[in-house]
Scaffold this active site. Structure first.
Site, short mmCIF file in Angstrom:
data_model
loop_
_atom_site.label_atom_id
_atom_site.label_comp_id
_atom_site.label_asym_id
_atom_site.label_seq_id
_atom_site.Cartn_x
_atom_site.Cartn_y
_atom_site.Cartn_z
N GLY B 231 -23.61 -2.01 50.90
CA GLY B 231 -22.28 -2.09 51.55
C GLY B 231 -22.27 -1.27 52.80
O GLY B 231 -21.93 -1.51 53.75
N GLU B 673 -23.46 10.56 51.39
CA GLU B 673 -23.15 10.43 52.62
C GLU B 673 -23.80 11.70 53.28
O GLU B 673 -24.51 11.70 54.14
CB GLU B 673 -21.61 10.82 52.93
#
Ligand SMILES: Cc1cc2nc3c(=O)[nH]c(=O)nc-3n(C[C@H](O)[C@H](O)[C@H](O)COP(=O)(O)OP(=O)(O)OC[C@H]3O[C@@H](n4cnc5c(N)ncnc54)[C@H](O)[C@@H]3O)c2cc1C
Ligand code: SF4
Lengths: 327, 709
Positions: B231, B673
């Site tokens: 994604g 992240e």
């Protein structure tokens, strides 16, 4: 995608017979370029003549000539012992192209016939003289980072994307073509065309012809040859610039030399002036630099590809240096 | 189905499923009577549709219906005026090139594709601008505040510093390009019952969005998304084309599948926005930062606004009394962007971490030393202590592993033939989140444990992490635990984004396990069993086939007392070819400082994936548009260059692996992240160290290296 008819044939004779009945038909080899173009609506053949079962896959030595059938796969050629030994330049150029999966199905004939990767050519909503003569050239004044710096025309600045063909032009290959009436031979260097006023034509294959095989004379260049491909990523990317370089050196003098470039012109680009300059000279960096400079005499950038004016001669020097340094 | 073939406790619970093709992705569901949607997209960039001729398409073989603004398929939520989300098929306006203007539904994909080619549109064109740089430079273009301005101490203090730098950094549009194409299968049944198979990072979010648009109760909607083929942020919202597919299913009263093309992946499902940033840094001669100014412009669309945390890092990452930031978004006539891995922080970190390197160079300091010298003890932005931060230790480990002592501070010092070698470092940081989630635990007398939560797994290995948390607490072998996710009927959990799933859902797993254990202990006591008795025996003794507990878990007051972040340090060694300009990454060392590492293998995979994404961001990825037409040029996998194996060297991953005492019961912080944030700057800094060339515009392609030589 529109409907099309699929035909399969097992001999070049019947393939040519089918083609003669319908000039809008296309041969289907590996399909790695043709099918993409059909999906994008760039080409819309009504008939596909599958030639994968035509027995033109030979790779062999006959006398002083290496014969490669038009339907030999890129992998079969690159991995063949004969090619690795006698024509490493060709093996290396092939292996620098596409990906292993693509090379496994891509054929020699299809590789020669592959069309430019210019983004405007692929997008039917954009102007492109090659796809639709007279519609304009999107790349001039647009995104032309990948485009030509040599032999360009006002109508089209596309490059021929093949790596294999850069080696073949350097190796003085001959192409054998056939139509229903028989075979003809044409020098590899005369196979592809410059864009000129007819950018829609990539090469001199006639609409009723088929590529049958290549004939490549063996040479003494196997030892000192190098195929340098400069690209945006280490694999699976088209060349920004590529250089096929091969040297025959005796007594520190260059007795034979072949130089050709990819990614710079509408056809594989042989550097004849540079070769002539180098012949009989010492294989020195200074001479390589001079040869590189000569290659750029008529080069011209279009903005985003201006960097090639520097990258190309640099790459010639580097490829010659690496060819020379091979023990 | 046998879920696992574990060799090692830490293996991915679904690894075998994935590599044997048993994992089922949304597009693989074969529903009876399934039909296929194919989109027709606009060929102009801005204006209005004047005519749309669908007759030929409607008559084409196999076509069931053609949906467009002309027949406005029913979506009650779209009937109301206002609201910014683009109302697909409820407008004749064109906001970007490639915008869906119709959907053909047919009984095969091929027929739908053919019929879509027969739909003909005419337009009233308007002037447009897709060129972000131009929009930023144009004083008359619209500019919107993306975040309140921030100021601490004196504004623009760098300007009067003893040593100062002020530089501009440029990032192009990047496109997420996960392998799996976007789309959805929608199956609208009588009585307004809907089942969808989605590619989503949040099954509950998808459920909520659809309920809103179609004004049906949440309970009527079942969202399934067990496996997601990547994604990177692009599946964090329900896109208009998904709504269109639900409309289509409702309209034709059949299940409809939509899978968009790779080309369409570039236009209609988001991108990392382009950015232009200016960093001003001031320092005294001793190398102490005295001023940081970070001003950023980010791309957004004209029809929906998008903002992200581009300037966040500057506010707390370095000890500095004077800091000011400004973040402005500038609309252009392109599809709306969306978070892409590392999101805005990765954009900001490229600029800030390049500038920090530039400053170290200006001071003639080792950039690592410079960072250590300016490492803050407290979070100056929030005036709070950090819950846990081990950056100095991370620096030490990384420096040793990359061989930092080989590095020469003077650029261009390491030359071998045509190759110039350089070393670079940068830091990544991201908010260590913890949200609210519920998990149901079912402990069975057969010795197994089933855990359920409506969370997602877009690839990081959610199920594996959760299984390992439970396994450790319950002392149940991992292969006896099943974690079910990707199903909206399970207990609610937030979308998978912002590196929060392990912290959020993991905490709920923790709480359920604790509750299950105490229930077992109670049962044991009541049945005169030893307190340490095995739960299987306890359940059997009590004639219970299983016990079930649902727990909701969320953060508490600790978040007000501490500043919580995850950190990463990236070290990169590059070789740059001086004749061809080709940059080759030779070695990567990434060190994660993100609390306890719950799942060592999948955590490592996150860091490896982040490094690969970082190499792409740094060296190859750029979505190119011809601004004369507003159309993408390189919208395919041959021309949009994600790194290939041959671009990626050895990647060494290390973790500090110390529990954060405050964040959650596991002491574990997210790390998806931070694996990417800052990475591109480490590459740019290494290129500078190798060549003396400072490239401030990504990606660093060979032409840029050759340009200023
Ligand atoms: C993603 C991608 C990356 C690539 N990267 C590279 C690269 O880096 N370097 C590179 O060199 N190439 C690259 N290629 C191109 C690849 O080499 C060609 O697609 C391939 O060689 C074409 O061969 P084929 O057999 O598949 O041809 P097809 O697609 O089957 O045919 C191509 C054309 O040739 C015609 N044709 C085929 N055989 C004959 C014949 N015997 N006589 C007459 N006409 C014939 C067909 O009619 C058709 O018009 C790449 C391709 C892709 C898709
Ligand atoms: S360069 Fe050639 S192929 Fe490309 S747009 Fe121009 S005419 Fe078409």
């Amino acid at each position: 995608m529109i409907n099309f008819q699929y035909l399969r044939t097992t001999t070049s004779k019947s393939a040519l017979a089918l083609l003669s009945k319908d000039k809008a038909a296309k041969f289907l080899a590996g399909g790695t370029n043709l099918i993409d173009l059909m999906k994008r609506g760039v080409t819309t053949p009504e008939k596909l003549i599958d030639i994968n079962h035509v027995p033109l896959k030979q790779i062999e030595l006959k006398g002083d000539t290496i014969i490669i059938g038009a339907l030999a796969s890129n992998t079969a050629v690159a991995e063949h012992a004969l090619i690795k030994e006698k024509l490493p330049l060709l093996a290396n150029a092939l292996n620098a192209g596409a990906s292993a999966q693509l090379r496994n199905v891509a054929t020699v004939g299809g590789n020669m016939m592959q069309r430019t990767r210019c983004g405007y050519f692929y997008d039917t909503e954009m102007p492109c003289n090659k796809r639709q003569p007279g519609s304009g050239c999107g790349a001039i004044g647009g995104f032309n980072r990948m485009h030509a710096i040599l032999g360009t025309s006002e109508k089209c600045i596309a490059v021929h994307p093949s790596d294999m063909c850069v080696a073949l032009i350097a190796l003085d290959a001959t192409v054998v073509l056939a139509n229903q009436k028989g075979e003809r031979k044409i020098l590899f260097k005369d196979f592809h065309r410059l864009a000129g006023d007819t950018p829609q034509l990539d090469n001199n294959l006639k609409t009723d012809e088929m590529i049958i095989r290549l004939e490549i004379p063996i040479n003494n260049l196997a030892k000192n040859s190098h195929y340098l491909k400069v690209r945006d990523r280490a694999s699976y990317a088209f060349a920004l610039v590529s250089v096929a370089a091969a040297l025959e050196i005796s007594d520190h003098k260059i007795t034979d030399v072949r130089l050709a470039m990819g990614g710079v012109a509408h056809k594989p680009w042989r550097l004849t002036a540079s070769e002539n300059f180098l012949k009989g000279k010492e294989a020195s960096t200074a001479n390589f630099e001079q040869a590189a400079k000569l290659a750029m005499t008529d080069a011209k950038g279009f903005g985003e590809n201006d960097f090639k004016l520097q990258m190309a001669p640099n790459s010639i020097i580097e490829s010659l240096t690496l060819a020379k340094s091979k023990a | 189905m046998e879920k696992r073939m574990l060799k090692d406790e830490n293996d991915r619970v679904d690894g075998v499923f994935k590599v044997t093709g048993q994992a089922k992705y949304f597009a693989e569901y074969e529903l009876p009577g399934l039909t296929y949607g194919v989109l027709v997209t606009s060929t102009i960039t801005k204006g209005k549709i004047t005519t749309l001729d669908t007759k030929a398409a409607e008559k084409a073989p196999g076509v069931i219906s053609v949906l467009s603004h002309l027949n406005k398929p029913s979506a009650p939520g779209y009937e109301q005026d206002g609201g910014s989300p683009m109302k697909i098929f409820y407008t004749d306006k064109i906001f970007y090139n490639g915008q869906p203007i119709a959907m053909v539904v047919a009984n095969t994909f091929e027929r739908a594709t053919y019929a879509a080619s027969l739909v003909k549109a005419t337009y009233a064109k308007e002037e447009f601008n897709t060129n972000f740089d131009k929009a930023v430079a144009d004083s008359k273009s619209k500019k919107l505040q993306g975040q309140p301005d921030y100021k601490r101490g004196v504004e623009n203090a760098y300007k009067t510093a003893e040593v100062k730098i002020e530089e501009k950094y440029h990032l192009p549009i990047e496109t997420h390009n996960p392998m799996e194409l976007h789309g959805i299968i929608a199956d609208w049944r009588p009585n307004n019952q809907l089942t969808v198979y989605a590619k989503t990072q949040g099954v509950k979010a998808t459920q909520g969005t659809i309920a809103n648009v179609f004004k049906i109760p949440i309970e009527n909607i079942q969202v399934n998304s067990e496996f997601v083929g990547g994604g990177f942020g692009m599946a964090l919202r329900t896109w208009p084309v998904e709504i269109a597919t639900v409309m289509a299913s409702k309209h034709v009263a059949k299940p409809v599948k939509l899978v968009i093309t790779r080309m369409q992946m570039f236009t209609m499902v988001g991108n990392r926005p382009a950015a232009i940033q200016t960093i001003g840094l001031g320092a005294n001669k001793d190398g102490k930062l005295t001023g940081i100014t970070h001003r950023a412009f980010g791309e957004t669309s004209v029809y929906e606004n998008f903002t992200e945390g581009v300037v966040n890092m500057a506010k707390f990452m370095y000890q500095c009394e004077n800091v000011n930031t400004q973040y402005t978004v500038v609309p252009v006539d392109l599809g709306v962007p969306i978070w892409m891995r590392g999101p805005g922080e990765a954009t900001g970190a490229f600029a800030l971490e390049s500038a920090i390197d530039e400053m170290a160079h200006a001071l003639n300091m080792d950039p690592l030393e410079f960072r250590i010298k300016n490492d803050p003890e407290r979070d100056q932005q929030r005036n709070l202590p950090f819950s846990d931060k081990n950056i100095k230790e991370a620096y030490r480990i990384g420096a040793q592993k990359i061989g930092w002592n080989e590095r020469k501070n003077k650029p261009g010092s390491l030359i071998d033939g045509q190759l110039k070698t350089g070393y670079g470092v940068s830091i990544g940081v991201f908010n260590a989140n913890r949200g609210r989630a519920s998990v149901k635990g079912i402990l069975k007398a057969d010795g197994s444990l089933v855990l359920q939560s409506a969370t997602s797994d877009i690839g990081p290995g959610t199920g594996t992490g959760m299984t390992l948390i439970a396994s450790k607490l319950m002392k149940i072998p991992a292969d006896k635990i099943t974690f079910e996710l990707g199903d909206s009927s399970l207990p609610p959990a937030p979308s998978q984004g912002g590196s929060a799933t392990l912290s959020t859902v993991g905490s709920a797993v923790n709480d359920v396990c604790v509750a299950l254990k105490s229930t077992i202990a109670e049962l044991a006591a009541n049945s005169n069993m030893d307190a340490t008795a095995n739960f299987v025996d306890v359940l059997k003794k009590n004639n219970l086939p299983s016990i079930e507990i649902i727990k909701q878990s969320q953060a508490g007051k600790e978040r007000e007392a501490y500043s919580m972040y995850s950190f990463s340090i990236h070290f990169v060694k590059v070789n740059v070819h001086s004749l061809t300009g080709v940059v080759k990454v030779d070695k990567i060392v990434s060190v994660g400082d993100s609390g306890t590492i719950v799942s060592p293998k999948t955590a490592r995979s996150q860091m490896v994936g982040g490094a690969v994404g970082g190499v792409g961001m740094a060296l190859t990825e750029e979505s190119i548009i011809d601004h004369r037409y507003g159309r993408y040029i390189n919208n395919n996998f041959a021309d949009y260059h994600v790194p290939v194996n041959a671009d990626i060297p050895e990647i060494e991953v290390h973790f500090i692996n110390k529990p954060d005492p405050y964040i959650n019961p596991m002491g574990a912080k997210g790390m998806g992240e931070i694996a990417l944030i800052g990475f591109s700057a480490a590459v740019a800094n290494a290129v500078f160290n190798a060549t003396g060339k400072r490239i401030r515009s990504l990606p660093i392609t060979p032409d840029k290296i050759l340009a200023d030589s």
